[in-house]
Scaffold this motif. Structure first.
Motif, PDB file in Angstrom:
ATOM      1  N   TYR A   1      -5.646   2.097  -8.188  1.00 28.11           N
ATOM      2  CA  TYR A   1      -6.686   2.079  -7.160  1.00 28.11           C
ATOM      3  C   TYR A   1      -8.029   1.700  -7.770  1.00 28.11           C
ATOM      4  O   TYR A   1      -8.283   1.973  -8.956  1.00 28.11           O
TER       5      TYR A   1
ATOM      6  N   ARG B   1       0.832  -1.205   0.000  1.00 25.32           N
ATOM      7  CA  ARG B   1       0.000   0.000   0.000  1.00 25.32           C
ATOM      8  C   ARG B   1       0.868   1.257   0.000  1.00 25.32           C
ATOM      9  O   ARG B   1       0.550   2.246  -0.665  1.00 25.32           O
TER      10      ARG B   1
ATOM     11  N   ARG C   1      -8.759   7.332   0.907  1.00 26.68           N
ATOM     12  CA  ARG C   1      -8.558   6.625   2.176  1.00 26.68           C
ATOM     13  C   ARG C   1      -7.075   6.374   2.432  1.00 26.68           C
ATOM     14  O   ARG C   1      -6.587   6.538   3.555  1.00 26.68           O
ATOM     15  N   ASP C   2      -6.331   5.981   1.400  1.00 29.53           N
ATOM     16  CA  ASP C   2      -4.909   5.731   1.584  1.00 29.53           C
ATOM     17  C   ASP C   2      -4.144   7.019   1.871  1.00 29.53           C
ATOM     18  O   ASP C   2      -3.232   7.038   2.703  1.00 29.53           O
TER      19      ASP C   2
ATOM     20  N   HIS D   1     -10.964   5.197  -2.828  1.00 34.26           N
ATOM     21  CA  HIS D   1      -9.919   4.303  -2.318  1.00 34.26           C
ATOM     22  C   HIS D   1      -8.613   5.078  -2.150  1.00 34.26           C
ATOM     23  O   HIS D   1      -7.898   4.934  -1.141  1.00 34.26           O
TER      24      HIS D   1
END
Length: 283
Positions: free
Chosen positions: A240, A214, A248-249, A245
């Motif tokens: 992604y 990640r 969020r990372d 998404h």
């Protein structure tokens, strides 16, 4: 020494020097930074898939605040995925090293302390940290400094304890695929169970394989954002599932929005100071 003249923005704060030739140890990047102003400089650190060593060479000590509120002065090691790390100082001059975690495991003396936090270099190198700093301060040029640092890291790497070849292989595959490869597949490729890979990788790299993947993908997206790509384009190009998404990372690793990452001063100098991420040490 290659001194840059960026036209505007955060990178204009710095004179930046880069090595004229590769160093003796693969998986290591180096750059020299000297602030163009005596005014205070404040930088928020964006997580990067390398262990970062900042050797403070200035007259006034560099101050680095970790995500837990701790304050460290002088030369520090910043781990792979710290959150809330800020550096500040006046008339800053420092040598920055980016080490593949495969190299850092041997050259810095293990990873338990630096997996995700900030550690004073003296805690890892003892009195030798101060002696090395003085040699670097007295050097006549940045190129001489790069040579001194490269030789010291190479010596420590040769004397240090290496990661397992399987762990080095998995790290290299994660970097090559920009985090877009299943951990189960990597475990099968090295002939280990998922549990064994998880345990050995975390103990030697400092993160789990999944979080490392990640981090590599986040870094790819962060540099796309810094290059002017939209959040939607950066998410798609970095692999992604969708833009949310990516959000969020970014929030998880940097604690900010994609827009804030796009303008981060820490990333603004990357196109000048670094030609690319440190390559993993071959197994």
């Amino acid at each position: 020494m290659r001194s840059t003249e960026p036209a505007s923005g955060a990178a204009a704060v710095w004179d930046i020097a880069t090595p004229s030739r590769p160093g003796p140890l693969p998986g290591v990047g180096m750059a020299g930074f000297r602030a163009r102003t005596a005014d205070p400089v404040d930088l928020s650190v964006v997580p990067y898939p390398a262990v970062t060593v900042a050797v403070d060479l200035g007259e006034a000590p560099l101050a680095v605040e970790d995500g837990d509120g701790g304050l460290h002065r002088g030369s520090v090691v910043v781990g792979l995925a710290p959150t809330g790390v800020h550096g500040r100082g006046r008339a800053i001059e420092c040598l920055q090293l980016r080490l593949s975690p495969v190299v850092a495991h041997a050259a810095l003396g293990g990873c338990a302390a630096w997996g995700r936090g900030v550690v004073p270099l003296r805690e890892l190198w003892g009195r030798e940290a101060g002696r090395t700093r003085e040699r670097l301060r007295l050097a006549g040029s940045w190129q001489e400094r790069f040579a001194i640092a490269g030789a010291e890291l190479a010596r420590r790497y040769e004397e240090g304890r290496r990661v397992d070849p399987e762990v080095a292989f998995v790290w290299g595959r994660l970097v090559t695929h920009r985090g877009g490869i299943e951990v189960e597949r990597l475990a099968a490729e090295v002939g280990w169970s998922r549990k064994r890979l998880w345990s050995r990788f975390r103990s030697q790299i400092g993160l789990s394989p999944k979080r490392a993947a990640r981090l590599v993908r986040f870094d790819d997206a962060a540099h796309r954002l810094a290059a002017g790509r939209s959040a939607a384009d950066a998410a798609a190009e970095a692999g992604y599932a969708d833009q949310s998404h990516l959000h969020r990372d970014v929030r998880d690793f940097a604690g900010v929005t994609p827009a804030a990452v796009a303008g981060a001063a820490w990333l603004a100098v990357d196109p000048v100071a670094w030609t690319g991420p440190p390559s993993p040490r071959p197994a």
